[in-house]
Design a protein around this motif. Structure first.
Motif, mmCIF file in Angstrom:
data_model
loop_
_atom_site.group_PDB
_atom_site.id
_atom_site.type_symbol
_atom_site.label_atom_id
_atom_site.label_comp_id
_atom_site.label_asym_id
_atom_site.label_seq_id
_atom_site.Cartn_x
_atom_site.Cartn_y
_atom_site.Cartn_z
ATOM 1 N N GLY A 380 0.821 -1.208 0.000
ATOM 2 C CA GLY A 380 0.000 0.000 0.000
ATOM 3 C C GLY A 380 0.849 1.249 0.000
ATOM 4 N N ARG A 381 0.890 1.943 1.115
ATOM 5 C CA ARG A 381 1.662 3.180 1.190
ATOM 6 C C ARG A 381 3.148 2.891 1.022
ATOM 7 N N ILE A 382 3.872 3.931 0.619
ATOM 8 C CA ILE A 382 5.314 3.813 0.439
ATOM 9 C C ILE A 382 6.020 4.609 1.525
ATOM 10 N N ARG A 383 6.751 3.879 2.359
ATOM 11 C CA ARG A 383 7.633 4.516 3.335
ATOM 12 C C ARG A 383 9.052 4.431 2.773
ATOM 13 N N TYR A 384 9.802 5.501 2.942
ATOM 14 C CA TYR A 384 11.144 5.512 2.358
ATOM 15 C C TYR A 384 12.094 6.310 3.240
ATOM 16 N N THR A 385 13.354 6.019 3.095
ATOM 17 C CA THR A 385 14.399 6.825 3.727
ATOM 18 C C THR A 385 15.075 7.665 2.643
ATOM 19 N N THR A 386 15.581 8.796 3.031
ATOM 20 C CA THR A 386 16.194 9.692 2.043
ATOM 21 C C THR A 386 17.688 9.469 1.897
ATOM 22 N N THR A 387 18.286 8.698 2.791
ATOM 23 C CA THR A 387 19.717 8.413 2.697
ATOM 24 C C THR A 387 19.941 6.917 2.861
ATOM 25 N N ALA A 388 21.000 6.438 2.227
ATOM 26 C CA ALA A 388 21.347 5.024 2.360
ATOM 27 C C ALA A 388 21.753 4.706 3.793
ATOM 28 N N GLU A 389 22.331 5.682 4.498
ATOM 29 C CA GLU A 389 22.741 5.461 5.883
ATOM 30 C C GLU A 389 21.526 5.202 6.772
ATOM 31 N N ILE A 416 11.920 10.584 -7.397
ATOM 32 C CA ILE A 416 10.972 9.743 -8.144
ATOM 33 C C ILE A 416 9.849 9.260 -7.229
ATOM 34 N N ILE A 417 10.194 8.840 -6.019
ATOM 35 C CA ILE A 417 9.160 8.405 -5.073
ATOM 36 C C ILE A 417 8.201 9.551 -4.781
ATOM 37 N N GLY A 418 8.729 10.754 -4.655
ATOM 38 C CA GLY A 418 7.871 11.906 -4.406
ATOM 39 C C GLY A 418 6.928 12.220 -5.553
ATOM 40 N N ARG A 419 7.280 11.765 -6.780
ATOM 41 C CA ARG A 419 6.420 12.030 -7.933
ATOM 42 C C ARG A 419 5.375 10.945 -8.169
ATOM 43 N N LEU A 420 5.433 9.852 -7.429
ATOM 44 C CA LEU A 420 4.520 8.738 -7.685
ATOM 45 C C LEU A 420 3.035 9.107 -7.586
ATOM 46 N N PRO A 421 2.618 10.044 -6.714
ATOM 47 C CA PRO A 421 1.199 10.430 -6.716
ATOM 48 C C PRO A 421 0.707 10.958 -8.069
ATOM 49 N N ALA A 422 1.615 11.335 -8.966
ATOM 50 C CA ALA A 422 1.191 11.733 -10.316
ATOM 51 C C ALA A 422 0.606 10.546 -11.075
ATOM 52 N N LEU A 423 1.009 9.314 -10.695
ATOM 53 C CA LEU A 423 0.452 8.115 -11.325
ATOM 54 C C LEU A 423 -0.757 7.590 -10.566
ATOM 55 N N ASP A 424 -0.763 7.776 -9.252
ATOM 56 C CA ASP A 424 -1.852 7.263 -8.412
ATOM 57 C C ASP A 424 -2.175 8.314 -7.362
ATOM 58 N N ASP A 426 -4.282 8.400 -5.075
ATOM 59 C CA ASP A 426 -4.640 7.884 -3.752
ATOM 60 C C ASP A 426 -3.428 7.341 -2.986
ATOM 61 N N LEU A 427 -2.291 7.317 -3.622
ATOM 62 C CA LEU A 427 -1.112 6.739 -2.991
ATOM 63 C C LEU A 427 -0.613 7.648 -1.862
ATOM 64 N N VAL A 428 -0.257 7.049 -0.740
ATOM 65 C CA VAL A 428 0.325 7.773 0.383
ATOM 66 C C VAL A 428 1.828 7.522 0.377
ATOM 67 N N VAL A 429 2.599 8.592 0.285
ATOM 68 C CA VAL A 429 4.057 8.508 0.305
ATOM 69 C C VAL A 429 4.540 9.164 1.583
ATOM 70 N N GLN A 430 5.324 8.441 2.363
ATOM 71 C CA GLN A 430 5.703 8.928 3.692
ATOM 72 C C GLN A 430 7.189 8.678 3.935
ATOM 73 N N ARG A 431 7.889 9.729 4.299
ATOM 74 C CA ARG A 431 9.290 9.569 4.673
ATOM 75 C C ARG A 431 9.368 8.937 6.048
#
Length: 590
Positions: A380-389, A416-424, A426-431
């Motif tokens: 469902g939602r996308i959780r992501y980190t902004t750094t590899a560390e 790119i992850i921040g732009r994903l709502p342009a495709l969907d 309803d998508l929730v993107v969360q750092r």
């Protein structure tokens, strides 16, 4: 009183050789250019006229002979002795774009390698043949000559020190370099170096043979076997050619070396700005009729037409990528494995490319490598980190707590992850913030935590000078003994304090206004499910508690790839030596 400018020809030649042209080798290109223009002019009025250029070199003397339109006596005086007027351009009634020469200085390049230039010419109009001899000191002589057929012969004798430029092997190499795609025969020292046109020409060859010719050209000329060949066509620029997709990863910061021909004559082997910046995975070989060269004819003039051409070529490559996704997914996957950076750069601005990346490009997650489309379908939602560390530090803990996380620390991934709502929509993107992980960690039993209060107090006292808060939690995996959690606010405050310590009094006072209370401190989270941590918690000696907690702090910094400050380095050294001293028996110990 009006006067006429006087031109020092030797000074002009010096200007050309040191500031306009990159190398004396362009002299042969300019002679070929004049010969091609002459042949083009004659065939415009007489399509059945012979077309050919012959180059010979012997004993330090070079001759270039063409079957072109030639010059009359009046044209010789008017054109050859006038700097800056392009020969056969307007005087013969043709529009400028019909000819290669545009600046009227091409013949002067011969003086880069010779002190004297002889032009023997006979006009196709039937006028008598004439001879013009120009010298580098700015003088020339003129007289009748013997020549039976229309055309022109230019003769150079090498000046001292320039003999190598007129040597046979060099002449053949330069003739093949500059004129290999000319549409009529060019012969250099008996070797035919041109006459077939470009390898992408439309003719009766079978498609497989044509593709083999294009691949063979890349192998012979560019030195690699392309991943794929994309044919190019931009009618408004009179452009045809091919883009070779590189079979190896390209550095986006390196200057692209596109091979550009103007009206079949080589302009440059290293043109830049021909493709959009994201298309660094391709090298082009093109021929254009309408693009403008610079005065040195070694680069393209950056005008609105070149901008339109750049956009059209970028659109062609984008279309090739979209088509590859639809027709050959396996090949697309191989391409993305090599050139993912270029595709991701394009996806930042193009929704079609964003959809391609979403569907086909696998990214690193704490649940294994998968595409963003697969990740969304599973979690469902996308959780992501902004750094590899951050990802390395939090991935295992988040996975144990049931949190799926994407590593956005690589180039363009976060954007790119921040732009994903342009495709969907309803998508929730969360750092994913360290505080989010902290809320998932189980607290220790209150009674047990109360019993450990003396230990925690001593541990906190040891790390207070480092601005770090000690927290005790119980979480999986048990093998992980400690976490160092630093959210954005805490990181900012840490950097602010370090900068303030180095600043003068004035700026230190300014920076102090941005400091926040101590609750924004980073946290050292001890895992009570870890056996080693439980043993450390059982210590009662304040000195040993301080050494153990400092050692765990240093390990957490290293595991999380956090920067090591001087104070942290001193602490690591102190805790290591202290624990070693405690572990090794003293000399007087039995």
């Amino acid at each position: 009183m009006d006067r006429t400018f006087q031109v020092d020809l030797r000074g002009v030649v010096d200007l050309l050789s040191h500031h306009l042209y990159a190398s004396p080798r362009v002299y042969l290109r300019e002679l070929l250019q004049n010969a091609v223009d002459a042949v083009t002019a004659r065939r415009a009025t007489d399509p059945d006229a012979p077309a050919g250029i012959t180059i010979d070199s012997t004993g330090g003397t070079l001759t270039v002979t063409d079957t072109g339109i030639g010059l009359t006596e009046e044209q010789v005086h008017e054109l050859l002795a006038t700097i800056g007027r392009s020969s056969k351009r307007d005087e013969l009634g043709f529009a400028r774009h019909e000819f290669l020469g545009q600046f009227g200085i091409g013949l002067l390049s011969a003086f880069l390698v010779a002190d004297e230039v002889t032009v023997t010419t006979r006009s196709a109009t039937g006028a008598p043949a004439v001879e013009w001899v120009g010298r580098a000191d700015g003088t020339y002589r003129f007289g009748p000559a013997e020549r039976a057929e229309p055309g022109t012969t230019v003769t150079l004798s090498a000046r001292p020190g320039a003999e190598s430029w007129l040597a046979g092997p060099t002449v053949v190499e330069l003739a093949a370099l500059y004129g290999s795609m000319l549409p009529f025969p060019v012969t250099a020292l008996g070797q035919r170096v041109a006459g077939d046109g470009p390898p992408w020409r439309q003719d009766q060859r079978p498609a497989g043979e044509r593709l083999a010719d294009l691949v063979g050209y890349a192998q012979d000329t560019l030195g690699f076997t392309p991943f794929d060949v994309v044919e190019l066509d931009v009618p408004q620029a009179g452009l045809t050619g091919v883009a070779y997709v590189l079979p190896f990863q390209a550095n986006p910061a390196e200057r692209a070396g596109h091979r550009v021909y103007l009206k079949r004559m080589l302009l440059t082997e290293s043109a830049d700005g021909l493709l959009p910046g994201w298309a660094f995975f391709a090298r082009c070989v093109i021929d254009a009729a309408e693009l403008r060269p610079t005065a040195s004819r070694e680069a393209l003039y950056d005008d609105s037409l070149l901008e339109e051409t750049r956009e059209a070529l970028g659109e062609r490559l984008r279309g090739w990528l979209v088509g590859l996704a639809a027709t050959d997914p396996a090949r697309l996957a191989r391409f993305l494995g090599i050139h993912h950076l270029g595709v991701k750069a394009l996806a930042l601005h193009d929704d079609d490319m964003l959809a391609l990346v979403d569907e086909w490009l696998p990214l690193e997650t704490n649940m294994g490598r998968m595409t963003l489309g697969e990740f969304r379908a599973r979690h469902g939602r996308i959780r992501y980190t902004t750094t590899a560390e951050d990802f390395r530090q939090l991935a295992a803990v988040a996975s144990a707590q049931g949190l799926a996380v994407v590593n956005g620390g690589y180039t363009y991934d976060t954007e790119i992850i921040g732009r994903l709502p342009a495709l969907d929509a309803d998508l929730v993107v969360q750092r994913l913030e360290p505080s989010d992980v902290m809320t998932r960690l189980s607290p220790v039993d209150p009674a047990e935590e109360l019993a450990l209060r003396p230990f925690l107090t001593t541990a906190q006292r040891a790390l207070d000078r480092l601005g770090c808060e000690v927290v005790l939690r119980a979480f999986d995996p048990p093998a992980l003994s400690v976490l160092y959690l630093l959210d954005r606010d805490a990181a900012f405050q840490s950097e602010l304090k370090a900068t303030r310590a180095k600043a003068d009094q004035l700026w230190a006072g300014v920076l102090a206004a941005f400091e926040k209370p101590a609750e924004d401190r980073p946290q050292l989270v001890l895992n009570h499910r870890n056996p080693l941590v439980r043993r450390v918690c059982a210590l009662t000696d304040p000195a040993m508690i301080a050494l153990a907690v400092e050692a765990l702090y240093g390990q957490a910094l290293l595991l999380g790839y956090h920067p090591i400050r001087p104070a942290d380095a001193a602490l690591l050294n102190r805790s290591f030596l202290g624990l070693l001293d405690s572990a090794v028996p003293k000399e007087d110990t039995p």
